[in-house]
Design a protein around this motif. Structure first.
Motif, PDB file in Angstrom:
ATOM      1  N   ILE A 152      -0.490  50.259   4.707  1.00 36.79           N
ATOM      2  CA  ILE A 152       0.701  50.891   3.965  1.00 36.79           C
ATOM      3  C   ILE A 152       1.347  49.849   3.330  1.00 36.79           C
ATOM      4  CG2 ILE A 152       2.789  52.204   4.496  1.00 36.79           C
ATOM      5  CD1 ILE A 152       1.421  53.170   6.979  1.00 36.79           C
ATOM      6  N   ASN A 166       7.909  59.339  11.038  1.00 30.31           N
ATOM      7  CA  ASN A 166       6.289  58.974  11.495  1.00 30.31           C
ATOM      8  C   ASN A 166       6.313  58.699  12.756  1.00 30.31           C
ATOM      9  OD1 ASN A 166       5.165  59.438   9.123  1.00 30.31           O
ATOM     10  ND2 ASN A 166       6.361  57.638   8.188  1.00 30.31           N
ATOM     11  N   TYR A 201       0.640  58.212   4.434  1.00 30.12           N
ATOM     12  CA  TYR A 201       2.018  57.919   4.614  1.00 30.12           C
ATOM     13  C   TYR A 201       2.893  58.137   3.342  1.00 30.12           C
ATOM     14  CZ  TYR A 201       6.169  54.896   4.971  1.00 30.12           C
ATOM     15  OH  TYR A 201       7.449  54.121   5.201  1.00 30.12           O
ATOM     16  N   THR A 236       5.988  54.791  -3.476  1.00 35.29           N
ATOM     17  CA  THR A 236       6.749  55.874  -2.601  1.00 35.29           C
ATOM     18  C   THR A 236       8.192  56.361  -3.429  1.00 35.29           C
ATOM     19  OG1 THR A 236       7.506  54.018  -1.386  1.00 35.29           O
ATOM     20  CG2 THR A 236       6.079  55.462  -0.287  1.00 35.29           C
ATOM     21  N   SER A 274       9.885  55.266  10.516  1.00 37.23           N
ATOM     22  CA  SER A 274       8.443  55.075  11.125  1.00 37.23           C
ATOM     23  C   SER A 274       8.839  54.329  12.444  1.00 37.23           C
ATOM     24  CB  SER A 274       7.633  54.094  10.288  1.00 37.23           C
ATOM     25  OG  SER A 274       7.335  54.970   9.178  1.00 37.23           O
ATOM     26  N   GLN A 293      13.158  53.719   3.477  1.00 41.39           N
ATOM     27  CA  GLN A 293      12.286  53.512   4.311  1.00 41.39           C
ATOM     28  C   GLN A 293      12.624  52.676   5.498  1.00 41.39           C
ATOM     29  OE1 GLN A 293       8.214  53.467   2.240  1.00 41.39           O
ATOM     30  NE2 GLN A 293       9.424  53.399   0.671  1.00 41.39           N
ATOM     31  N   LEU A 333       1.961  56.316  13.132  1.00 39.77           N
ATOM     32  CA  LEU A 333       1.648  56.149  11.670  1.00 39.77           C
ATOM     33  C   LEU A 333       0.272  56.728  11.399  1.00 39.77           C
ATOM     34  CD1 LEU A 333       2.370  52.232  10.982  1.00 39.77           C
ATOM     35  CD2 LEU A 333       3.503  54.338  10.403  1.00 39.77           C
ATOM     36  N   ARG A 369       3.308  61.883   3.472  1.00 37.90           N
ATOM     37  CA  ARG A 369       4.181  62.363   4.199  1.00 37.90           C
ATOM     38  C   ARG A 369       5.857  62.023   3.953  1.00 37.90           C
ATOM     39  NH1 ARG A 369       2.512  59.810  10.223  1.00 37.90           N
ATOM     40  NH2 ARG A 369       0.734  61.046  10.425  1.00 37.90           N
TER      41      ARG A 369
END
Ligand code: AMP
Length: 444
Positions: A358, A317, A327, A214, A345, A220, A320, A330
């Motif tokens: 994920i 999110n 993911y 990512t 999330s 995150q 999920l 997104r």
């Protein structure tokens, strides 16, 4: 390094300067010289890395050196999975090519074919297209590929996900063998590698971030919460932290509609985009979001593809995704082109497996956090529990009853988000204009 160091035409350098780009992004620094040299490339780059300019600028440069396009011919073809993305890529082509005399066009399904046929009569140096409509146009003799020099597959992984592989193969069979091929994909799955093998010649592999990882600029955050408390927690975070431009992903259209009703009832201006919304409704929702009138845009995965909003600060999110790759897509909506962003999330008990998937895909382990007052009930059944702390999200016009401790201090003690900076509402540029079809349908 500057854009002129990369060997781009002065007219293109002028455009990027006008756009305010100070220097090439990492993908641009790698892709532009390679494409200018005529190499095939295979680039792992998600939205937000500057990939569109990464292929559009050298494409325009090369086309500008060659002969003008002939009627009904296409010199460069950019295939995209969705109408939104097609419209956006075309907008980039027009923007970056504004000081050049090249013709470009965009075609996608869901709108009348005749005007597209008319436009193609004079040919297109660059044609941006979704696969299904392109085939329809070809079958109606609206275009020919004899003069095709360059093929770009944008978001190739998404095209495969959406079941376009047969359409892609059909299109490949129509193109001249001698051509330059550029493949862009957020992730490199086995299927993508298989496609690339049959398509690319000695490709230069470019990866701006490790495979399936990512974007590093994205922080995150995982909040564990009961399913029934998700809306209350979301509303709480939005209000408490003053999140001003929030893109929320929901899994189902129905759930997305419900969430918008609930947030609106809580005085949080919200709008929804998903496959059942008309093109006008989508355009309106996105325009409102970009102008700051709509604070929260709730979207399903497919509908959100290709939405380009500069430096979106928050992606949530709410559910999920079922597929771990989604993911990555997104959260690629935030932390764009080097700006920082937050991907939050809200994870309930029944989503633990998706979370682990994920983590496996992105090769990272998330710290599970909880927000004080919204801790999951360890004894709660997996679904349909009564919310704890008397938080009741009721029918659209009701208010939320909240009885809990969520002072900023208490929040800060348990919730990392308590320390987050406040987001400023930001203007953004390109409106999406059309609607998608759900997965596995024929190409739009
Ligand atoms: P993309 O990854 O192509 O969707 O681009 C993401 C965003 O980054 C777009 O809104 C571009 O306008 C912007 N962008 C592209 N290249 C640069 C650059 N070199 N410097 C700053 N912004 C850029």
């Amino acid at each position: 390094m500057t854009f002129s160091d990369l060997g781009l035409d002065a007219a293109l350098v002028r455009t990027v300067e006008e756009k305010g780009y100070l220097e090439p992004s990492p993908i641009q620094a790698q892709a532009i010289p390679a494409i200018l040299q005529g190499s095939d490339i295979m680039a792992a780059a998600q939205t937000g890395t500057g990939k569109t300019a990464g292929f559009t600028l050298p494409l325009l440069h090369r086309l500008n050196l060659g002969k003008p396009v002939r009627n009904n011919r296409v010199r460069a073809l950019v295939l995209t999975p969705t109408r939104e993305l097609a419209a956006q890529v075309h907008e980039s082509v027009q923007t970056y090519g504004q000081h050049l005399k090249l013709q470009s066009s965009v075609v996608f399904g869901g709108v009348k074919i005749n005007p597209q046929m008319m436009r193609l009569r004079r040919g297109a140096d660059i044609l941006v297209a979704t696969p299904g409509r392109l085939i329809d146009l070809y079958e109606q003799n609206a275009l020919q590929f004899n003069d095709l020099e360059i093929l770009v597959l944008d978001e190739a992984d998404r095209m495969l996900d959406m079941g376009f592989i047969n359409d892609i193969r059909k299109i490949l069979a129509l193109l001249p063998k001698k051509r330059q091929n550029l493949l862009f994909s957020a992730t490199f799955s086995d299927d993508i590698r298989k496609l690339a093998k049959g398509l690319l010649k000695d490709p230069l592999e470019i990866s701006v971030s490790p495979q399936n990882s990512t974007a590093p600029a994205v922080e995150q955050i995982i909040y564990e919460v009961d399913k029934t408390n998700k809306t209350a927690l979301l509303a709480h975070l939005i209000k408490e932290q003053q999140w001003n431009q929030v893109l929320v992903f929901g899994r189902t259209k129905h759930g997305a509609d419900r969430l918008v009703r609930q947030l609106t009832a809580l005085d949080i201006p919200s709008a929804v985009i998903h496959g059942n919304r008309s093109q006008n409704q989508r355009t309106e929702a996105l325009a409102g979001f970009k102008q700051g009138k709509v604070q929260v845009l709730v979207a399903t995965d497919i509908a959100a593809r290709g939405i380009d909003i500069d430096q979106l600060p928050y992606v949530v999110n709410y559910d999920l995704p079922q597929v771990a790759e989604d993911y990555v897509h997104r959260i690629g909506r935030t932390g764009r082109a080097g700006a920082s962003g937050y991907a939050i999330s809200l994870v309930s008990m029944d989503e633990k497996k998706q979370l682990v998937d994920i983590e496996k895909l992105t090769k990272q382990k998330f710290e599970r956090q909880q927000v004080l007052g919204f801790e999951p009930d360890p004894h709660a059944p997996k679904t349909d529990t009564k919310p704890k702390n008397s938080q009741n999200i009721k029918s659209p016009n009701s208010t939320v009853k909240v009885k809990m401790n969520h002072s900023a201090k208490a929040l800060g003690a348990k919730s990392k988000a308590g320390a987050k900076p406040k987001a400023a509402s930001q203007p953004a540029n390109t409106p999406a204009r059309s609607k998608n079809r759900p997965r596995q349908q024929r190409a739009p």
